[in-house]
Design a protein around this motif. Sequence first.
Motif, PDB file in Angstrom:
ATOM      1  N   TRP A  47       0.828  -1.193   0.000  1.00  0.00           N
ATOM      2  CA  TRP A  47       0.000   0.000   0.000  1.00  0.00           C
ATOM      3  C   TRP A  47       0.875   1.259   0.000  1.00  0.00           C
ATOM      4  CZ3 TRP A  47      -4.498   0.806  -1.735  1.00  0.00           C
ATOM      5  CH2 TRP A  47      -5.161   2.008  -1.474  1.00  0.00           C
ATOM      6  N   TYR A  48       1.460   1.603   1.136  1.00  0.00           N
ATOM      7  CA  TYR A  48       2.323   2.789   1.170  1.00  0.00           C
ATOM      8  C   TYR A  48       3.687   2.513   0.539  1.00  0.00           C
ATOM      9  CZ  TYR A  48      -1.119   4.809   4.350  1.00  0.00           C
ATOM     10  OH  TYR A  48      -2.277   5.288   4.909  1.00  0.00           O
ATOM     11  N   SER A  49       4.124   1.263   0.582  1.00  0.00           N
ATOM     12  CA  SER A  49       5.315   0.848  -0.158  1.00  0.00           C
ATOM     13  C   SER A  49       4.944  -0.376  -0.982  1.00  0.00           C
ATOM     14  CB  SER A  49       6.476   0.520   0.797  1.00  0.00           C
ATOM     15  OG  SER A  49       6.141  -0.565   1.659  1.00  0.00           O
ATOM     16  N   ASP A  50       5.687  -0.615  -2.069  1.00  0.00           N
ATOM     17  CA  ASP A  50       5.351  -1.696  -3.008  1.00  0.00           C
ATOM     18  C   ASP A  50       3.898  -1.597  -3.476  1.00  0.00           C
ATOM     19  OD1 ASP A  50       7.922  -2.854  -2.678  1.00  0.00           O
ATOM     20  OD2 ASP A  50       7.232  -3.911  -0.881  1.00  0.00           O
TER      21      ASP A  50
ATOM     22  N   ASP B 297      -4.710  -5.905 -10.141  1.00  0.00           N
ATOM     23  CA  ASP B 297      -4.277  -5.406  -8.839  1.00  0.00           C
ATOM     24  C   ASP B 297      -4.406  -3.891  -8.829  1.00  0.00           C
ATOM     25  OD1 ASP B 297      -3.806  -7.823  -7.671  1.00  0.00           O
ATOM     26  OD2 ASP B 297      -1.668  -7.867  -8.104  1.00  0.00           O
ATOM     27  N   GLN B 298      -5.620  -3.443  -8.664  1.00  0.00           N
ATOM     28  CA  GLN B 298      -5.944  -2.031  -8.734  1.00  0.00           C
ATOM     29  C   GLN B 298      -6.175  -1.494  -7.326  1.00  0.00           C
ATOM     30  OE1 GLN B 298      -6.232   0.327 -11.333  1.00  0.00           O
ATOM     31  NE2 GLN B 298      -6.363   1.638  -9.512  1.00  0.00           N
ATOM     32  N   PRO B 299      -5.244  -0.681  -6.803  1.00  0.00           N
ATOM     33  CA  PRO B 299      -5.472  -0.104  -5.472  1.00  0.00           C
ATOM     34  C   PRO B 299      -6.806   0.623  -5.401  1.00  0.00           C
ATOM     35  CG  PRO B 299      -3.201   0.252  -6.149  1.00  0.00           C
ATOM     36  CD  PRO B 299      -3.917  -0.325  -7.340  1.00  0.00           C
ATOM     37  N   TRP B 300      -7.414   0.557  -4.219  1.00  0.00           N
ATOM     38  CA  TRP B 300      -8.718   1.114  -3.871  1.00  0.00           C
ATOM     39  C   TRP B 300      -9.883   0.201  -4.268  1.00  0.00           C
ATOM     40  CZ3 TRP B 300      -8.992   5.289  -0.703  1.00  0.00           C
ATOM     41  CH2 TRP B 300      -7.839   6.083  -0.590  1.00  0.00           C
ATOM     42  N   SER B 301      -9.618  -0.844  -5.032  1.00  0.00           N
ATOM     43  CA  SER B 301     -10.698  -1.772  -5.345  1.00  0.00           C
ATOM     44  C   SER B 301     -10.885  -2.755  -4.190  1.00  0.00           C
ATOM     45  CB  SER B 301     -10.398  -2.544  -6.627  1.00  0.00           C
ATOM     46  OG  SER B 301      -9.308  -3.438  -6.439  1.00  0.00           O
ATOM     47  N   GLU B 302     -12.089  -3.320  -4.096  1.00  0.00           N
ATOM     48  CA  GLU B 302     -12.346  -4.301  -3.049  1.00  0.00           C
ATOM     49  C   GLU B 302     -11.488  -5.551  -3.248  1.00  0.00           C
ATOM     50  OE1 GLU B 302     -16.266  -5.065  -1.498  1.00  0.00           O
ATOM     51  OE2 GLU B 302     -17.119  -3.453  -2.723  1.00  0.00           O
ATOM     52  N   GLU B 303     -11.258  -5.920  -4.506  1.00  0.00           N
ATOM     53  CA  GLU B 303     -10.461  -7.119  -4.776  1.00  0.00           C
ATOM     54  C   GLU B 303      -9.006  -6.922  -4.358  1.00  0.00           C
ATOM     55  OE1 GLU B 303     -14.140  -7.391  -6.952  1.00  0.00           O
ATOM     56  OE2 GLU B 303     -12.619  -5.806  -6.885  1.00  0.00           O
ATOM     57  N   TYR B 304      -8.469  -5.717  -4.534  1.00  0.00           N
ATOM     58  CA  TYR B 304      -7.084  -5.486  -4.125  1.00  0.00           C
ATOM     59  C   TYR B 304      -6.962  -5.568  -2.612  1.00  0.00           C
ATOM     60  CZ  TYR B 304      -2.381  -3.618  -3.871  1.00  0.00           C
ATOM     61  OH  TYR B 304      -1.034  -3.486  -3.625  1.00  0.00           O
ATOM     62  N   GLN B 305      -7.927  -5.027  -1.901  1.00  0.00           N
ATOM     63  CA  GLN B 305      -7.904  -5.144  -0.441  1.00  0.00           C
ATOM     64  C   GLN B 305      -7.933  -6.613  -0.028  1.00  0.00           C
ATOM     65  OE1 GLN B 305     -11.430  -3.823   1.737  1.00  0.00           O
ATOM     66  NE2 GLN B 305     -10.149  -2.884   3.318  1.00  0.00           N
TER      67      GLN B 305
ATOM     68  N   ASP C  38      -6.773   0.746   1.734  1.00  0.00           N
ATOM     69  CA  ASP C  38      -8.027   1.454   1.501  1.00  0.00           C
ATOM     70  C   ASP C  38      -8.801   0.787   0.364  1.00  0.00           C
ATOM     71  OD1 ASP C  38      -8.122   4.382   2.923  1.00  0.00           O
ATOM     72  OD2 ASP C  38      -6.052   3.768   2.537  1.00  0.00           O
ATOM     73  N   SER C  39     -10.122   0.778   0.493  1.00  0.00           N
ATOM     74  CA  SER C  39     -10.962   0.337  -0.624  1.00  0.00           C
ATOM     75  C   SER C  39     -12.279   1.086  -0.584  1.00  0.00           C
ATOM     76  CB  SER C  39     -11.226  -1.173  -0.567  1.00  0.00           C
ATOM     77  OG  SER C  39     -12.080  -1.505   0.504  1.00  0.00           O
TER      78      SER C  39
ATOM     79  N   LYS D 222      -9.879   2.181   5.029  1.00  0.00           N
ATOM     80  CA  LYS D 222      -9.243   0.882   5.253  1.00  0.00           C
ATOM     81  C   LYS D 222     -10.146  -0.097   6.000  1.00  0.00           C
ATOM     82  CE  LYS D 222      -4.403   2.271   5.014  1.00  0.00           C
ATOM     83  NZ  LYS D 222      -4.571   3.727   4.837  1.00  0.00           N
ATOM     84  N   GLY D 223     -11.339   0.305   6.331  1.00  0.00           N
ATOM     85  CA  GLY D 223     -12.243  -0.609   7.023  1.00  0.00           C
ATOM     86  C   GLY D 223     -12.625  -1.797   6.172  1.00  0.00           C
TER      87      GLY D 223
END
Length: 587
Positions: free
Chosen positions: A468-471, A515-523, A505-506, A565-566
């Motif tokens: 998330w914040y790294s990688d 692998d799309q950040p903010w998506s539910e699948e990435y979380q 976060d999602s 991030k919940g």
Amino acid sequence: MLPPRSTRTRELLRLDGLWRFALDAADAPRPYASTLQTRREAPVPASYNDIFADQEIHDHVGWVWYQRTVRVPRGWSGERVFLRVDAATHEGAVYVGDRLVAQHVGGYTPFEADITELAIAGEEIRVTIGVNNELTNRTIPPGTISVDERGRRRQSYRHDFFNYAGLPRSVWLYSVPDVHVTALRTRTTITGTTGVVHYDVEASGEAEVRVRLVDEDGETAAEAGGASGALSVPDAELWRPGHGYLYELQVELLADEAVVDAYGLPVGIRTVEVRGARFLINGEPFAFRGFGKHEDSAIRGKGRDDALLVHDFALMEWVGANSFRTAHYPYAEETLEYADRHGIVVIDETAAVGLNLGLGGGVHGVAEQAAFSPEMFDEHTQRAHAQAIRELIDRDRNHPSVVMWCLMNEPDSVEPGSREYFAPLVELARELDPTRPLTFAGEYRAHADTDSIADLFDVITLNRYYGWYSDSADLVAAERHLEQELRAWTDAYDKPIMIGEYGADSYAGLHSVLDQPWSEEYQQRLLETFHRVFDRIDAVVGEHVWNFADFQTSPGFFRVDGNKKGVFTRDRQPKAAAHVLRARWRG
């Protein structure tokens, strides 16, 4: 400080409801001296920020005032009368009539005043409570006040949750006899199948002390006399995770063989121990499964709400959680009492979040000056931190659900000055309560070869956000780097490792096959990545996802309507990640 209870010698009134409410004003220098001149009313308990559709109130920095009248019950004649505030975020001043009766700094622990001479049985009194939400480098948590070009005062802080303010917990009026129990401390041990409850009673005057331990069927399990001692219970029913069995320690004060005061305290018989890289409850290894949480909900802010309390615990049971951390401050006593009754394990934390100049609102950066210095976090900060530790342990030491104290969240533990700041606080906590392990939640720059204080603590708690914040968006690299770091910690320390925070976060409803950040699948996939690593590292004794539910943060472009991030939304609907956790923790 004992929580107020109704007993055969004590009575109490909960002063919850609508209070007159006003912002501090220069043309009203003594708002407590008469009826508050306002048409606004604010609910107690609740934070005031989101109650009104008013930007000025939402953003207010400084004092606000609550006021109401209350009639002292006529049956309280001859009793001592106390006024108690469960929390005033972050500073409180209490007036009865125009007399100041109590002041307190620290937003999440209770304070009270003996108002006997002002509270005449059968008569009304006017109660006014001032609440100040200002944070400075001498408060816990810390913050900074600035004034913009238009003369408006602005509050900034280095923690990633909104600075909700007001009276978020109950206000009480209660009576006690002249000679009454003022303090009660318990600890429990186990020898074979015998549970032992050690107790110490303090009273306001001379009296004979009699104690009795009663089981859940109302039967006497043990009894004794004296202000301190030990009660042995053969074949004791133990408090354990998932089984919140509670005895009641009934204390009576006697004068001339007559009972002058009675007080009851729930007690769970259990032990906690760290042995090597294992965390033991009642001598059995325990693995933490659960969340960092927040006291946060729409409209109420940090206001305590019984419906929300029960629903949140029900969701934790549904997902298979057995524990949570009170991130990043002590929660309401009702929350711990509920955890006691239902066998939920708690890591109890002070409000020491933000002692790190390399972090701001959840964003990692580079510190431009020393954090622990005369210009920033100094001996005044340290004294405030020490007081926060004293009040946390004093309030919560009798709760069996509390198995560990967390003294701070994500401090700068790399800077050399951090050891000089924190070592005396660790010593203080051990002196106040030698029965529970200690930890702190460490941030990403503090690795096994750079952290300067981990050896002072019993459990290594790490907040880690690889992927998330790294990688970011690279879960292959995240998995490799997480495992490398955890193995470095296990090589350096023979201690349990607790993952205090991990997650992403999602936005509920955002989906992607990539692998799309903010998506539910990435979380989902990020959590699964971390879990594979945890399962390969024997020293990992716990996993607390950040966060249980989405929560509000300070306004800005980095967070859009708060932290996402919940694994549940802010209105407690499950995201896909909740089902991943349920399959893991219940399966």
